[in-house]
Design a protein around this motif. Structure first.
Motif, PDB file in Angstrom:
ATOM      1  N   MET B  84      -0.609  39.529 -23.869  1.00 22.95           N
ATOM      2  CA  MET B  84       0.179  38.419 -24.376  1.00 22.95           C
ATOM      3  C   MET B  84       0.691  37.555 -23.224  1.00 22.95           C
ATOM      4  O   MET B  84       0.597  36.324 -23.294  1.00 22.95           O
ATOM      5  CB  MET B  84       1.349  38.953 -25.185  1.00 22.95           C
ATOM      6  N   ALA B  85       1.171  38.201 -22.179  1.00 19.12           N
ATOM      7  CA  ALA B  85       1.693  37.441 -21.050  1.00 19.12           C
ATOM      8  C   ALA B  85       0.596  36.572 -20.438  1.00 19.12           C
ATOM      9  O   ALA B  85       0.762  35.353 -20.268  1.00 19.12           O
ATOM     10  CB  ALA B  85       2.257  38.402 -20.003  1.00 19.12           C
ATOM     11  N   PHE B  86      -0.537  37.176 -20.150  1.00 21.66           N
ATOM     12  CA  PHE B  86      -1.626  36.409 -19.540  1.00 21.66           C
ATOM     13  C   PHE B  86      -2.132  35.308 -20.467  1.00 21.66           C
ATOM     14  O   PHE B  86      -2.345  34.177 -20.047  1.00 21.66           O
ATOM     15  CB  PHE B  86      -2.788  37.333 -19.160  1.00 21.66           C
ATOM     16  N   ALA B  87      -2.314  35.665 -21.740  1.00 20.12           N
ATOM     17  CA  ALA B  87      -2.858  34.695 -22.687  1.00 20.12           C
ATOM     18  C   ALA B  87      -1.926  33.499 -22.813  1.00 20.12           C
ATOM     19  O   ALA B  87      -2.375  32.349 -22.833  1.00 20.12           O
ATOM     20  CB  ALA B  87      -3.080  35.352 -24.042  1.00 20.12           C
ATOM     21  N   LEU B  88      -0.608  33.756 -22.857  1.00 21.30           N
ATOM     22  CA  LEU B  88       0.354  32.656 -22.969  1.00 21.30           C
ATOM     23  C   LEU B  88       0.318  31.774 -21.724  1.00 21.30           C
ATOM     24  O   LEU B  88       0.284  30.545 -21.810  1.00 21.30           O
ATOM     25  CB  LEU B  88       1.765  33.221 -23.172  1.00 21.30           C
ATOM     26  N   ILE B  89       0.299  32.420 -20.559  1.00 20.89           N
ATOM     27  CA  ILE B  89       0.302  31.646 -19.316  1.00 20.89           C
ATOM     28  C   ILE B  89      -0.959  30.784 -19.220  1.00 20.89           C
ATOM     29  O   ILE B  89      -0.899  29.575 -18.974  1.00 20.89           O
ATOM     30  CB  ILE B  89       0.405  32.590 -18.098  1.00 20.89           C
ATOM     31  N   PHE B  90      -2.104  31.424 -19.446  1.00 18.27           N
ATOM     32  CA  PHE B  90      -3.357  30.666 -19.353  1.00 18.27           C
ATOM     33  C   PHE B  90      -3.404  29.556 -20.389  1.00 18.27           C
ATOM     34  O   PHE B  90      -3.842  28.437 -20.107  1.00 18.27           O
ATOM     35  CB  PHE B  90      -4.564  31.593 -19.530  1.00 18.27           C
ATOM     36  N   SER B  95      -3.574  23.987 -21.661  1.00 19.17           N
ATOM     37  CA  SER B  95      -3.292  22.923 -22.622  1.00 19.17           C
ATOM     38  C   SER B  95      -2.296  21.892 -22.076  1.00 19.17           C
ATOM     39  O   SER B  95      -2.298  20.762 -22.518  1.00 19.17           O
ATOM     40  CB  SER B  95      -2.807  23.507 -23.954  1.00 19.17           C
ATOM     41  N   ARG B  96      -1.456  22.288 -21.118  1.00 15.49           N
ATOM     42  CA  ARG B  96      -0.454  21.337 -20.636  1.00 15.49           C
ATOM     43  C   ARG B  96      -0.864  20.652 -19.340  1.00 15.49           C
ATOM     44  O   ARG B  96      -0.456  19.524 -19.076  1.00 15.49           O
ATOM     45  CB  ARG B  96       0.898  22.036 -20.390  1.00 15.49           C
ATOM     46  N   GLU B  97      -1.621  21.352 -18.508  1.00 15.28           N
ATOM     47  CA  GLU B  97      -1.943  20.779 -17.197  1.00 15.28           C
ATOM     48  C   GLU B  97      -3.306  20.103 -17.231  1.00 15.28           C
ATOM     49  O   GLU B  97      -4.169  20.452 -18.021  1.00 15.28           O
ATOM     50  CB  GLU B  97      -1.964  21.886 -16.127  1.00 15.28           C
ATOM     51  N   LYS B  98      -3.458  19.148 -16.327  1.00 14.25           N
ATOM     52  CA  LYS B  98      -4.774  18.511 -16.209  1.00 14.25           C
ATOM     53  C   LYS B  98      -5.487  19.187 -15.044  1.00 14.25           C
ATOM     54  O   LYS B  98      -5.172  18.925 -13.883  1.00 14.25           O
ATOM     55  CB  LYS B  98      -4.612  17.019 -15.903  1.00 14.25           C
ATOM     56  N   MET B 183      -0.372  25.450 -29.537  1.00 13.53           N
ATOM     57  CA  MET B 183       0.306  24.600 -28.547  1.00 13.53           C
ATOM     58  C   MET B 183      -0.110  23.141 -28.710  1.00 13.53           C
ATOM     59  O   MET B 183       0.663  22.224 -28.435  1.00 13.53           O
ATOM     60  CB  MET B 183      -0.035  25.064 -27.137  1.00 13.53           C
ATOM     61  N   ALA B 184      -1.353  22.934 -29.163  1.00 12.02           N
ATOM     62  CA  ALA B 184      -1.829  21.568 -29.353  1.00 12.02           C
ATOM     63  C   ALA B 184      -1.026  20.856 -30.429  1.00 12.02           C
ATOM     64  O   ALA B 184      -0.957  19.625 -30.468  1.00 12.02           O
ATOM     65  CB  ALA B 184      -3.313  21.581 -29.719  1.00 12.02           C
ATOM     66  N   GLY B 185      -0.383  21.657 -31.310  1.00 10.20           N
ATOM     67  CA  GLY B 185       0.372  21.053 -32.389  1.00 10.20           C
ATOM     68  C   GLY B 185       1.786  20.645 -32.002  1.00 10.20           C
ATOM     69  O   GLY B 185       2.486  20.012 -32.769  1.00 10.20           O
ATOM     70  N   LEU B 212       8.420  26.898 -30.357  1.00  6.59           N
ATOM     71  CA  LEU B 212       7.681  26.158 -31.370  1.00  6.59           C
ATOM     72  C   LEU B 212       6.393  26.859 -31.795  1.00  6.59           C
ATOM     73  O   LEU B 212       5.836  26.556 -32.839  1.00  6.59           O
ATOM     74  CB  LEU B 212       7.375  24.740 -30.883  1.00  6.59           C
ATOM     75  N   ILE B 213       5.901  27.767 -30.970  1.00  7.40           N
ATOM     76  CA  ILE B 213       4.708  28.502 -31.428  1.00  7.40           C
ATOM     77  C   ILE B 213       5.088  29.932 -31.841  1.00  7.40           C
ATOM     78  O   ILE B 213       4.239  30.803 -31.954  1.00  7.40           O
ATOM     79  CB  ILE B 213       3.604  28.541 -30.349  1.00  7.40           C
ATOM     80  N   TRP B 214       6.386  30.142 -32.048  1.00  8.66           N
ATOM     81  CA  TRP B 214       6.855  31.510 -32.293  1.00  8.66           C
ATOM     82  C   TRP B 214       6.190  32.174 -33.504  1.00  8.66           C
ATOM     83  O   TRP B 214       5.836  33.353 -33.463  1.00  8.66           O
ATOM     84  CB  TRP B 214       8.379  31.517 -32.455  1.00  8.66           C
TER      85      TRP B 214
END
Lengths: 455, 297
Positions: B84-90, B95-98, B183-185, B212-214
């Motif tokens: 979960m930690a890795f998946a959330l970070i990645f 999705s947020r960084e370019k 996260m895209a939402g 928001l993605i809880w």
């Protein structure tokens, strides 16, 4: 209004139809299969006898079974043999068996993970084969009993309940012992040890050259090895007492000698062995022999075939020896592994099944099997062996080694308790130092106590 | 009145297929598992003996069962937390960084998920190989020259962690894609205003993205429990077969071993009942603990 009603009924009808087809599709599969098999084949033949044979496709391949089936059909007119072979034959036949559709004859050895043979044995689901022993082999004038090599019929390997009745027909025997690189020993001018004292000396010498004395594919291979040690430690009577869980037998001096010997051997095991001693990595342990990283490996005669395509050290040559004796003055011993052929008690065509079992020991069948490398335990088989095979099968010649046969007696299932776990799997812990020899021995005696009560 | 009854009848007919399928394929087998757990039965013959709660009595004195249970819990906890930690970070990064090659990474991370467990086991067996394995080769740079090789699958204290690594590697991609989707939402405007207020990336992650993605995270927690229980069985079967000496046994592999190899089908079903209750209870507990007022955006 009327139209709407019609529509509604139509919809309901469609839903119902869907349900029916769906359920029919799910439930009907197996029954149509069976019908095809029976009526289709039966109609084509004269008296329409169909014999259903299920056989394990082992290292010997599946073709020999179809050949033998054809040979059987030749000698039995009007009989059709349906052969099912698979590498996991248990998975293929058990679903039908649970719904009552049993094969007539099953070839499936004991000691496999799915334990189909053991389960049916424990559930008393096998037909007694005593009458087969007195049958004359089809096309020959000798009885089955007289043709099978002496010793094979009076062991726990054929009489699992230890009651004098035969339930397994012995098939495809193979001596188990220690495999090594004969080329390496020749090159280093080392003798093949015949006692454990010599073994330890060799181990120390080899260690200096960076070669380990011993490795094993998985702990499963310790069965044949331990059986051989037990026999040479206390003799045949003692061995049978061990196999029938006699009270205190595992704490006797003879048994202690075996435990301590394996405990000492653990110090000589190649250090990466435990890391690969599982179903995924066992060939890496066998490779250690080919790479001259370890000298001895307990195994059966299928090993050279299994490793036929593997790379090997220069001058490599398979060597094979019996397991040196534990007690001083005793002969070395070798466990004779064989597979089992049996007839389920629920089989419909038992009479023909018995004929099939008898036919397995005919010269004709034995020759077909021998061509695939599988050796039947019958008189005169030595002439049919290939030169390579002779090397292994001659270890009993001239009384050089004692043949040990038959494993543990069958018991009622005991939940959470098994000899394979306590006696063999625990060897990994001895080698890695997670268990002491005493803990191991106590565990085996406890298991033996529990299994004795369930005999 | 008549039309209402007709309507109800119509609804009944419509749901009938799924109800029947549910009963046949879910309810009856489950009830059967509970029933069989009270019998002593090898799996084939007709002589089933009713033994009441005896199978459970034996089970609660069975050290091997406790060990497999411990291993399962360790796997569930570690795999869930790490994945979960890795998946959330990645997911947050992708999705947020370019960053260059975003799609490439997304595919790379997802690939393990489409591989079969057997293939993954073969890959990891090669990685864990004591002599030629990738892991030991890398570590040998830091270790003394004649140090004994680390037996990743042979050391009884390490083998479960070796399984954890393989399972995490396998699962990350799947959960990452799930988190990225939710996260895209999250509306961009929230991040813009947070930027204006001077909130850092990490602050934004914990105070905007995560809350928001809880609901999505909660759902995946249940997935984690179910899939770890199931996959751990497959990994153990393919990679270690419970070896060495049962040190890598998990409760489903122990159940299989008892039901089939040890011919104690009833006992296996008793283990099945415990696993069933445990996973149900755990999923319920996790759901209860993670309950939050859903945030609207």
């Amino acid at each position: 209004m009327k139209k709407e009603k019609l529509k509604r009924w139509l919809a309901a009808g469609l839903v119902a139809a869907m349900t029916m087809t769906c359920l029919a599709g799910c439930g009907g599969g197996s029954s149509t299969d069976g019908d095809n098999g029976d009526s289709g084949e039966g109609g084509a033949d004269g008296d329409g006898q169909v014999l259903k044979v299920a056989a394990l496709e082992s290292a010997y391949g599946a073709d020999m079974w179809t050949e033998v089936a054809a040979a059987f059909e030749e000698t039995h007119e009007g009989v059709k043999v349906e052969v099912t072979t698979d590498k996991k034959i248990e998975d293929k036949i058990t679903p039908a068996m649970k719904s009552g559709d049993y094969p007539d004859v099953v070839h499936c050895a004991t000691g496999r993970d799915a334990a189909l043979t053991e389960t049916l044995t424990k559930e008393k689901g096998l037909a007694c084969l005593d009458e087969v022993l007195d049958m004359t082999i089809p096309g020959e004038d000798v009885t089955v009993k007289d043709k099978i090599l002496p010793g094979f019929l009076d062991t726990l390997g054929t009489m699992p309940y230890n009651d004098g009745k035969t339930y397994y027909a012995p098939m495809f025997y193979s001596p188990c012992g220690l495999f090594y690189n004969a080329g390496l020993l020749k090159e280093k001018k080392w003798e093949v040890p015949t006692t454990w004292e010599e073994m330890w000396e060799l181990g120390d010498k080899a260690k200096e050259e960076g070669i380990a004395l011993f490795t094993y594919p998985t702990t499963g291979y310790f069965d044949a090895f331990t059986y051989a040690l037990l026999e040479s430690s206390g003799g045949a009577d003692f061995y049978n007492k061990c196999m029938t869980y006699e009270d205190g037998i595992w704490e006797s001096d003879e048994a202690t000698a075996v435990f301590e010997l394996i405990g000492k051997l653990a110090e000589y095991v190649e250090p990466t062995t435990v890391g690969n001693a599982n179903d995924e990595g066992f060939t890496k342990n066998q490779q250690l022999i080919l790479d001259n990283k370890a000298i001895f490996c307990p195994n059966g005669t299928w090993l050279p075939g299994e490793m036929a395509d593997a790379p090997r050290a220069e001058g490599f040559e398979w060597g094979f020896t019996a397991v040196p004796a534990v007690a001083a003055g005793e002969k070395p011993s070798s466990f004779t592994f064989f597979e089992q052929l049996w007839v389920p008690a629920e089989a419909k065509n038992q009479e023909l099944a018995m004929e099939w079992v008898a036919f397995m020991y005919s010269d004709k069948a034995a020759e077909i099997f021998a061509n695939a490398g599988a050796v039947q335990p019958i008189n005169g088989i030595s002439e049919k062996l290939s030169d390579e095979n002779k090397l292994y099968y001659q270890i009993y010649d001239n009384d050089a080694a004692v043949a040990v046969m038959g494993g543990f007696a069958a018991t009622e299932p005991v939940e959470g308790v098994s000899m394979a776990d306590s006696l063999f799997k625990a060897v990994d812990s001895i080698v890695s130092g997670d268990k002491t020899v005493e803990e191991w021995q106590t565990g085996v005696e406890e298991t033996s106590d529990k299994l004795r009560d369930a005999m | 009145m008549k039309s209402k009854r007709g309507k109800n009848g119509f609804i009944a007919v419509c749901i009938l297929p799924s109800v029947i399928l549910f009963i046949i394929f879910m309810l009856i087998p489950t009830v059967n598992v509970f029933k069989m757990s009270m019998y002593k039965w090898g799996g084939f013959s007709n002589n089933k003996t009713f033994v009441g709660m005896n199978n459970f009595k034996i089970l609660f004195q069975d050290d091997k069962f406790y060990r497999s249970f411990q291993n399962s819990i360790l796997l569930i906890v570690l795999v869930t937390i790490v994945t979960m930690a890795f998946a959330l970070i990645f997911a947050a990064i992708l999705s947020r960084e370019k960053i260059k090659g975003q799609n490439f990474f997304r595919i790379i991370f997802y690939i393990p998920n489409i591989l079969s467990v057997v293939v993954i086991s073969a890959i990891f067996s090669a990685i864990y190989d004591p002599n030629q394995g990738l892991l030991n080769s890398i570590l040998s740079v830091f270790r003394a020259k004649d140090a004994a090789p680390i037996l990743w699958l042979g050391n009884q204290r390490l083998v479960v962690y070796s399984l954890v690594i393989a399972m995490v590697w396998q699962a990350i991609g799947y959960y990452m894609v799930m988190y990225m989707a939710s996260m895209a939402g999250v509306p961009e405007s929230l991040y813009e205003s947070a930027n204006l207020e001077g909130a850092g990336k990490i602050y934004q992650f914990f105070h905007i993205t995560l809350p928001l993605i809880w609901t999505n995270v909660r759902t995946t927690l249940t997935f984690f429990i179910i899939s770890t229980i199931n996959l751990s069985f497959l990994f153990v079967q393919a990679m270690t077969s419970g070896k060495p000496d049962g040190a890598s046994e998990v409760f489903l592999s122990y159940m299989y071993g008892q039901a089939y190899t040890n011919s104690s089908y009833g006992y296996g079903m008793a283990i099945g009942v415990v696993v069933f209750l445990f996973s149900f209870g755990l999923a319920g507990l996790v759901n209860l603990v993670t309950k939050r007022e859903p945030l609207e955006f």
